[in-house]
Every structure is written in structure tokens, then in C-alpha cells.
Design a protein around this motif. Sequence first.
Motif, PDB file in Angstrom:
ATOM      1  N   SER A 167     -28.956  22.011  17.987  1.00  0.00           N
ATOM      2  CA  SER A 167     -29.522  20.854  17.954  1.00  0.00           C
ATOM      3  C   SER A 167     -29.104  19.884  18.916  1.00  0.00           C
ATOM      4  O   SER A 167     -29.404  18.718  19.302  1.00  0.00           O
ATOM      5  N   GLU A 200     -34.857  13.485   3.301  1.00  0.00           N
ATOM      6  CA  GLU A 200     -34.848  14.202   4.389  1.00  0.00           C
ATOM      7  C   GLU A 200     -35.818  14.614   5.230  1.00  0.00           C
ATOM      8  O   GLU A 200     -35.531  14.543   6.647  1.00  0.00           O
ATOM      9  N   LYS A 204     -35.692  14.011   9.627  1.00  0.00           N
ATOM     10  CA  LYS A 204     -35.832  14.920  10.635  1.00  0.00           C
ATOM     11  C   LYS A 204     -37.042  14.337  11.598  1.00  0.00           C
ATOM     12  O   LYS A 204     -36.952  14.653  12.637  1.00  0.00           O
ATOM     13  N   GLU A 205     -37.892  13.715  10.924  1.00  0.00           N
ATOM     14  CA  GLU A 205     -39.157  13.178  11.663  1.00  0.00           C
ATOM     15  C   GLU A 205     -38.631  12.126  12.809  1.00  0.00           C
ATOM     16  O   GLU A 205     -38.827  12.097  13.805  1.00  0.00           O
ATOM     17  N   GLU A 207     -35.419  11.963  13.736  1.00  0.00           N
ATOM     18  CA  GLU A 207     -34.571  12.636  14.806  1.00  0.00           C
ATOM     19  C   GLU A 207     -35.442  13.192  15.869  1.00  0.00           C
ATOM     20  O   GLU A 207     -34.870  13.012  17.114  1.00  0.00           O
TER      21      GLU A 207
END
Length: 227
Positions: A167, A200, A204-205, A207
Motif C-alpha cells: 500500500s 472498516e 478503505k473507501e 483511504e
Amino acid sequence: MRIDIITIFPEMLEGFFNCSILSRAQKKGLAEFHIHNLRDYAYDHYRKVDDYPFGGFAGMVMKIEPVDRCISALKEERTYDEVIFTSPDGEQFNQPMANELSLKENLIILCGHFKGIDWRIREHLITKEISIGDYVLTGGELAAAAISDAVVRVIPGVISDEQSALSDSFQDNLLAAPVYTRPAEYKGWRVPDILLSGHEAKIKEWELQQSMERTMRLRPDLLKEQP
Ligand code: SAH
């Protein structure tokens, strides 16, 4: 993976490889670094590795014999995937190149100095030339350190949380999203609420959206390249 580095300043690199993640990679048996002092391969009593250039140009040039002796001695022991020369006019180093090199077994990196190295070394002994940027350093040691670091940290198992290397910026042609740690508030500067929500999927969205926004703003050129 094994990386052999040929240099006239071994002490510049020894400290670097004995610290942090690179030293852990060695202890885990995932990477080996061997630093060779080019002067040990010089022919003469003075351990001379440079000489005046033919043609009367300014500066000194690294001699071919010690380099050839050192590379030949290494090649007698094992087969090398690449013999790399660090050079400002080489191919520009980037994440895809680091990923690709991390799949190799054995690499040699030759650090240049002075005005450069005898051209015949580049023609006959070197298989890949790498630049770490459009600026000129005094020697190839920083380049060799940068290349080794970027290559070794993507070998699976070197970084404990494998996901964390994947990442990072430039993997997927995206810059990394911002990261925060405790305290959640410092001098009134707050961590984004979403990161404290525990949700969570939404995190993620967030990020991905942060990565996209930063890449579009700071490095739009990356979005045009195919990963
Ligand atoms: N005369 C050369 C520069 C020599 S600098 C030229 O004009 O191209 C001395 C050595 O430092 C080089 O041989 C190379 O090994 C290393 N070096 C300098 N800058 C570098 C860079 N940007 N990337 C990789 N290696 C570099």
C-alpha cells in the motif's frame, strides 16, 4: 536474494546495511549483502583504482583491471542476474524496477567515482545502468544503498505486515493516503473522524479516495501510466 556491492568506500555502506529493516532482512535469511573494497583487487602496491583519462580531459577515471578482477572473482562463485552500474545517465530507478529486481537471486552493484569509469567496463561487464535521479552525486554509494533498500523491502516477509509494502506510494501508481497515530487530538489538530469510526469499509473507501485525490493533485503523470 544476494546483493554484492563493489565500492572504494565500504565504510559508507556497512553502517547502512547493519541498521533497521535491511539488517532484519539479513537476520531472517531473506537477503544477504556483501560489500567489496575495490582496492583489494588493485594490481599495484598503492592499491590504485583510478588514473588520468586518455585525451587529456579533466578529472580521474576508474580503472578497468580492478573492476574486472572483482566481478570475475564473484562470477566464479555463482551466476548473477544483473551486473548493475549506478550512473546519472542510466535508466531512471522507480518502483516497477525495484519490484522486478526483487525477484532476482544475485545482483552485483558497482559504485562509480571520480569523472566516471573506463567505458569498456560499461560495454563489456555491465548489464544494467541505473540512475536514482537527474542530479550528480560524488559517488555511487548512495545510489547503491537506495536501490538495495527499495528492492529488499518488497521481498515478501521483509516487512512484517506484507500489506504495508503493497500500500506504499507508487504501487498501483497511486501515492499513499495520510496516516495518523495517537493522540487523536494534539493542540486542537484532530485526526479525521472516519479513522476513529471503526467502520472498516468506509475507512478503505476514504483511504482510496485520499490516494486518488493526492495523486491527481501532486502527480497526475502517474495516473496516465499503466501499472
Ligand atoms: N561524469 C559523470 C558523473 C560522475 S559522478 C557524468 O557526467 O555522468 C561519479 C559517480 O557517482 C558516477 O560514476 C556514478 O556511479 C555515481 N552517481 C552520480 N550521480 C548519480 C545518480 N544520479 N544516480 C546513480 N549514480 C550516480
